[in-house]
Design a protein around this motif. Structure first.
Motif: not given
Length: 85
Positions: A64-67, A69
């Motif tokens: 999620e958004g480069g990270t 989760a």
């Protein structure tokens, strides 16, 4: 709980079912699953490929958004609510 405590607790929990895996074996499995500083684990590799990793009613990991989760599953959520409620 740090990594060594998690390894020991996991080895103890696995022993409840009969044979006892060595802590070295548990450490290898956790390193393969979650990864180390030097080598990504199978969860990280799946997330990089855009996959979601579902661990039954425990929950799931997704990118999620480069990270990474984590979304807890129903069983984990219910267990924690009962334990704290």
């Amino acid at each position: 709980m740090d990594k060594s405590q998690l390894i020991q607790a996991t080895a103890d929990k696995a022993a409840d079912g009969g044979g006892r895996p060595g802590t070295e074996n548990v450490e290898r499995v956790l390193d393969a699953l979650f990864g180390t500083v030097e080598h990504p684990g199978s969860i990280a590799e799946a997330l990089r490929r855009g996959e979601t990793v579902v661990l039954g009613s425990f929950g799931s990991f997704h990118a999620e958004g480069g990270t990474a989760a984590f979304r807890p599953g129903k069983a984990l959520t219910e267990f924690l609510q009962d334990a704290t409620g």
